[in-house]
Design a protein around this motif. Structure first.
Motif, PDB file in Angstrom:
ATOM      1  N   VAL A 221      38.399  17.082 109.270  1.00  0.00           N
ATOM      2  CA  VAL A 221      38.228  17.423 110.682  1.00  0.00           C
ATOM      3  C   VAL A 221      39.394  16.887 111.504  1.00  0.00           C
ATOM      4  O   VAL A 221      39.943  17.579 112.365  1.00  0.00           O
ATOM      5  CB  VAL A 221      36.897  16.857 111.212  1.00  0.00           C
ATOM      6  CG1 VAL A 221      36.747  17.138 112.699  1.00  0.00           C
ATOM      7  CG2 VAL A 221      35.721  17.443 110.436  1.00  0.00           C
ATOM      8  N   VAL A 222      39.782  15.646 111.217  1.00  0.00           N
ATOM      9  CA  VAL A 222      40.881  15.019 111.966  1.00  0.00           C
ATOM     10  C   VAL A 222      42.209  15.725 111.685  1.00  0.00           C
ATOM     11  O   VAL A 222      42.984  16.002 112.609  1.00  0.00           O
ATOM     12  CB  VAL A 222      40.979  13.525 111.611  1.00  0.00           C
ATOM     13  CG1 VAL A 222      42.243  12.903 112.202  1.00  0.00           C
ATOM     14  CG2 VAL A 222      39.751  12.777 112.126  1.00  0.00           C
ATOM     15  N   ALA A 223      42.471  16.035 110.407  1.00  0.00           N
ATOM     16  CA  ALA A 223      43.722  16.729 110.058  1.00  0.00           C
ATOM     17  C   ALA A 223      43.784  18.094 110.733  1.00  0.00           C
ATOM     18  O   ALA A 223      44.823  18.495 111.279  1.00  0.00           O
ATOM     19  CB  ALA A 223      43.833  16.884 108.541  1.00  0.00           C
ATOM     20  N   LEU A 224      42.658  18.806 110.708  1.00  0.00           N
ATOM     21  CA  LEU A 224      42.612  20.121 111.346  1.00  0.00           C
ATOM     22  C   LEU A 224      42.767  19.992 112.864  1.00  0.00           C
ATOM     23  O   LEU A 224      43.450  20.795 113.509  1.00  0.00           O
ATOM     24  CB  LEU A 224      41.282  20.803 111.002  1.00  0.00           C
ATOM     25  CG  LEU A 224      41.190  22.315 111.230  1.00  0.00           C
ATOM     26  CD1 LEU A 224      42.256  23.052 110.444  1.00  0.00           C
ATOM     27  CD2 LEU A 224      39.809  22.820 110.843  1.00  0.00           C
ATOM     28  N   GLY A 225      42.144  18.961 113.441  1.00  0.00           N
ATOM     29  CA  GLY A 225      42.254  18.742 114.874  1.00  0.00           C
ATOM     30  C   GLY A 225      43.675  18.442 115.311  1.00  0.00           C
ATOM     31  O   GLY A 225      44.169  19.000 116.302  1.00  0.00           O
ATOM     32  N   TYR A 226      44.361  17.588 114.560  1.00  0.00           N
ATOM     33  CA  TYR A 226      45.752  17.277 114.894  1.00  0.00           C
ATOM     34  C   TYR A 226      46.654  18.495 114.704  1.00  0.00           C
ATOM     35  O   TYR A 226      47.569  18.737 115.500  1.00  0.00           O
ATOM     36  CB  TYR A 226      46.258  16.116 114.035  1.00  0.00           C
ATOM     37  CG  TYR A 226      46.032  14.763 114.659  1.00  0.00           C
ATOM     38  CD1 TYR A 226      46.623  14.433 115.869  1.00  0.00           C
ATOM     39  CD2 TYR A 226      45.251  13.799 114.026  1.00  0.00           C
ATOM     40  CE1 TYR A 226      46.426  13.183 116.447  1.00  0.00           C
ATOM     41  CE2 TYR A 226      45.046  12.545 114.591  1.00  0.00           C
ATOM     42  CZ  TYR A 226      45.638  12.242 115.804  1.00  0.00           C
ATOM     43  OH  TYR A 226      45.444  11.007 116.380  1.00  0.00           O
ATOM     44  N   ALA A 227      46.410  19.275 113.641  1.00  0.00           N
ATOM     45  CA  ALA A 227      47.210  20.479 113.427  1.00  0.00           C
ATOM     46  C   ALA A 227      47.040  21.446 114.595  1.00  0.00           C
ATOM     47  O   ALA A 227      48.018  22.047 115.080  1.00  0.00           O
ATOM     48  CB  ALA A 227      46.792  21.162 112.116  1.00  0.00           C
ATOM     49  N   PRO A 249      48.238  24.278 108.109  1.00  0.00           N
ATOM     50  CA  PRO A 249      48.748  24.224 106.740  1.00  0.00           C
ATOM     51  C   PRO A 249      47.716  24.674 105.717  1.00  0.00           C
ATOM     52  O   PRO A 249      46.534  24.303 105.815  1.00  0.00           O
ATOM     53  CB  PRO A 249      49.099  22.740 106.557  1.00  0.00           C
ATOM     54  CG  PRO A 249      49.325  22.237 107.948  1.00  0.00           C
ATOM     55  CD  PRO A 249      48.352  23.001 108.811  1.00  0.00           C
ATOM     56  N   THR A 250      48.150  25.447 104.750  1.00  0.00           N
ATOM     57  CA  THR A 250      47.246  25.985 103.739  1.00  0.00           C
ATOM     58  C   THR A 250      46.535  24.887 102.968  1.00  0.00           C
ATOM     59  O   THR A 250      45.354  25.015 102.619  1.00  0.00           O
ATOM     60  CB  THR A 250      48.025  26.886 102.763  1.00  0.00           C
ATOM     61  OG1 THR A 250      48.721  27.879 103.505  1.00  0.00           O
ATOM     62  CG2 THR A 250      47.084  27.548 101.771  1.00  0.00           C
ATOM     63  N   PHE A 251      47.245  23.765 102.705  1.00  0.00           N
ATOM     64  CA  PHE A 251      46.638  22.724 101.885  1.00  0.00           C
ATOM     65  C   PHE A 251      45.438  22.081 102.584  1.00  0.00           C
ATOM     66  O   PHE A 251      44.523  21.593 101.922  1.00  0.00           O
ATOM     67  CB  PHE A 251      47.670  21.670 101.485  1.00  0.00           C
ATOM     68  CG  PHE A 251      48.142  20.790 102.609  1.00  0.00           C
ATOM     69  CD1 PHE A 251      47.400  19.689 103.018  1.00  0.00           C
ATOM     70  CD2 PHE A 251      49.336  21.052 103.244  1.00  0.00           C
ATOM     71  CE1 PHE A 251      47.838  18.881 104.045  1.00  0.00           C
ATOM     72  CE2 PHE A 251      49.783  20.243 104.271  1.00  0.00           C
ATOM     73  CZ  PHE A 251      49.030  19.157 104.669  1.00  0.00           C
ATOM     74  N   VAL A 252      45.423  22.072 103.936  1.00  0.00           N
ATOM     75  CA  VAL A 252      44.262  21.530 104.652  1.00  0.00           C
ATOM     76  C   VAL A 252      43.033  22.394 104.381  1.00  0.00           C
ATOM     77  O   VAL A 252      41.926  21.890 104.164  1.00  0.00           O
ATOM     78  CB  VAL A 252      44.540  21.443 106.161  1.00  0.00           C
ATOM     79  CG1 VAL A 252      43.287  21.005 106.919  1.00  0.00           C
ATOM     80  CG2 VAL A 252      45.681  20.479 106.443  1.00  0.00           C
ATOM     81  N   LEU A 253      43.236  23.709 104.375  1.00  0.00           N
ATOM     82  CA  LEU A 253      42.132  24.622 104.066  1.00  0.00           C
ATOM     83  C   LEU A 253      41.678  24.438 102.619  1.00  0.00           C
ATOM     84  O   LEU A 253      40.480  24.476 102.327  1.00  0.00           O
ATOM     85  CB  LEU A 253      42.580  26.068 104.306  1.00  0.00           C
ATOM     86  CG  LEU A 253      43.067  26.373 105.727  1.00  0.00           C
ATOM     87  CD1 LEU A 253      43.514  27.831 105.830  1.00  0.00           C
ATOM     88  CD2 LEU A 253      41.973  26.087 106.751  1.00  0.00           C
ATOM     89  N   GLY A 254      42.645  24.228 101.720  1.00  0.00           N
ATOM     90  CA  GLY A 254      42.290  23.975 100.326  1.00  0.00           C
ATOM     91  C   GLY A 254      41.495  22.691 100.183  1.00  0.00           C
ATOM     92  O   GLY A 254      40.519  22.626  99.409  1.00  0.00           O
ATOM     93  N   PHE A 255      41.893  21.667 100.924  1.00  0.00           N
ATOM     94  CA  PHE A 255      41.179  20.398 100.911  1.00  0.00           C
ATOM     95  C   PHE A 255      39.733  20.597 101.367  1.00  0.00           C
ATOM     96  O   PHE A 255      38.783  20.141 100.720  1.00  0.00           O
ATOM     97  CB  PHE A 255      41.899  19.411 101.820  1.00  0.00           C
ATOM     98  CG  PHE A 255      41.123  18.154 102.128  1.00  0.00           C
ATOM     99  CD1 PHE A 255      41.168  17.069 101.279  1.00  0.00           C
ATOM    100  CD2 PHE A 255      40.352  18.065 103.281  1.00  0.00           C
ATOM    101  CE1 PHE A 255      40.462  15.913 101.563  1.00  0.00           C
ATOM    102  CE2 PHE A 255      39.637  16.920 103.570  1.00  0.00           C
ATOM    103  CZ  PHE A 255      39.691  15.841 102.711  1.00  0.00           C
TER     104      PHE A 255
END
Length: 329
Positions: A221-227, A249-255
Motif C-alpha cells: 500500500v505504501v509503495a503504491l501510494g508513494y508511486a 512500476p510493474t514489480f509493485v503489481l507483481g508483489f
C-alpha cells in the motif's frame, strides 16, 4: 539481445562473487550481510575501480532488486492483519503514520534532504526496514545512491535497537504483551523484532512477530501510494488514471499479486521457505551492484543528516508508542 546478455555475464559473475563473500563474512564478523554487500560494492568502485567490461553486468542490479521485491510478496499475507486485535491494530496504524509523517516533515523542512531520500527513510522506518526502502525506492524511481544510503541507515538503526530494546524492557520490567507489541510497532526490520521478542519471552516473541507481520503487510500500500504521489507531482497534479497506471512500476503489481496468492494459500511452507531464500540472494546481488554505484564524494555531500533524522524519529516514536502500549494493553 544475445550479445547484451553475453556482455553482462562477467559483471554478473562479479555480483555473484560479492554476494557469496558478503554471506560468508556475515557469519564470521557478525555484521548484517546486506550492509556488507553494499560495503563490498563501495570498496570495489572507490578503491579498486570497476573495469568497463564489468559495468554492463553490475548495472543489472535493478533487475535483481525488482525480482526480489516481487518474490517478497509470497512471504506476506493479510492473515496477521485479521488476527491482530483492534486495539493493537489501532496502535500499529497510529505508530506507522506518526513515523512516516515525522520522518517526512523533518527530512524536508529541517534537514533539507531530497524528497525521494526522505520518502525512502520514512518507508524504511515506518514499515519494514530495508524491504520497504527497496520497494519504495523502485516505485518512486529513486537514485541508486539514495536507496543504498537509506538501506545503510536502516541497518545501522537495527544494530542499535537490537541492543537497546532488551535493556529498556528489562529495566522497566515490561510485561510480555507490552514488550512484544512495542517492538513490533516501533522497531524497523523483521529479524531484529523477532530476535528481541523471543529473547524476552515466548509470549513476547509471538506478539512481536504477529504485530510486525501485520505492519509488513502495509508495504504494498505504501509503495503504491508513494508511486502515485510522485507520478502526480511530476504531472503537476493533472494525471489521468491511464497515465497513473503506466507510471506504477510493474514489480509493485507483481508483489501485490503474490501477496494475494499467498493469502489464498497458494504456496506451501516449503515453497515459501525456498522463495524467501531466493529473495535473500537476489537482494545480496542487488546490494552489491548498488554499492558499485556509490561514490564516496556523494556520501560526503549527503553527510549524516539522514541518519540523524531517523534516529530522532525512532527515539520519539518509540517513547510515545511505549507510553500508549502501557496505557491500553
Amino acid at each position: 539481445m544475445v550479445a547484451d546478455t553475453l556482455e553482462a555475464i562477467p559483471g554478473f559473475l562479479a555480483l555473484c562473487l560479492g554476494a557469496l563473500v558478503a554471506r560468508g563474512l556475515s557469519g564470521v564478523v557478525g555484521v548484517n550481510e546486506l550492509l556488507l554487500a553494499i560495503g563490498l560494492g563501495v570498496l570495489a568502485t572507490n578503491v579498486v575501480g570497476i573495469p568497463d567490461r564489468l559495468r554492463p553486468g553490475t548495472a543489472t542490479h535493478g533487475v535483481w532488486l525488482a525480482a526480489g521485491i516481487v518474490l517478497l510478496g509470497a512471504s506476506l499475507t493479510v492473515e496477521p492483519v485479521l488476527e491482530t486485535g483492534s486495539t493493537v491494530l489501532l496502535l500499529l496504524l497510529g505508530t506507522v503514520l506518526a513515523t512516516v509523517a515525522t520522518v517526512e516533515v523533518i527530512a524536508r523542512n529541517v534537514a533539507g534532504l531530497p524528497e525521494r531520500l526522505g520518502s525512502l527513510l520514512a518507508a524504511g522506518a515506518g514499515i519494514c526496514g530495508v524491504s520497504a526502502v527497496v520497494a519504495v525506492g523502485g516505485a518512486v524511481r529513486a537514485r541508486e545512491t539514495q536507496i543504498a544510503y537509506a538501506a545503510g541507515v536502516v541497518l545501522l538503526v537495527d544494530a542499535i535497537t537490537i541492543v537497546v530494546y532488551p535493556i529498556v524492557g528489562s529495566l522497566l520490567d515490561l510485561p510480555a504483551n507490552v514488550f512484544g507489541v512495542w517492538a513490533g510497532v516501533s522497531m524497523l526490520s523483521t529479524g531484529p523484532v523477532v530476535a528481541v521478542g523471543f529473547a524476552h519471552s515466548e509470549a513476547a516473541g509471538q506478539w512481536a512477530t504477529l504485530t510486525k507481520l501485520t505492519r509488513n503487510a502495509l508495504i504494498g500500500v505504501v509503495a503504491l501510494g508513494y508511486a502515485t504521489y510522485y507520478a502526480r507531482r511530476e504531472a503537476d497534479g493533472t494525471v489521468s488514471p491511464r497515465v497513473l497506471w503506466a507510471n506504477v512500476p510493474t514489480f509493485v503489481l507483481g508483489f501485490l499479486a503474490l501477496v494475494a496468492l499467498a493469502s489464498l494459500g497458494a504456496f506451501s511452507p516449503g515453497q515459501q521457505a525456498s522463495i524467501s531464500n531466493a529473495v535473500d540472494w537476489l537482494f545480496l546481488l542487488a546490494f552489491v551492484g548498488l554499492g558499485t554505484e556509490i561514490r564516496l564524494d556523494d556520501l560526503r555531500r549527503t553527510g549524516i543528516r539522514p541518519a540523524l533524522v531517523v534516529f530522532a524519529t525512532i527515539v520519539l516514536v518509540s517513547a510515545l508508542s511505549l507510553s500508549v502500549a502501557l496505557a491500553v494493553l
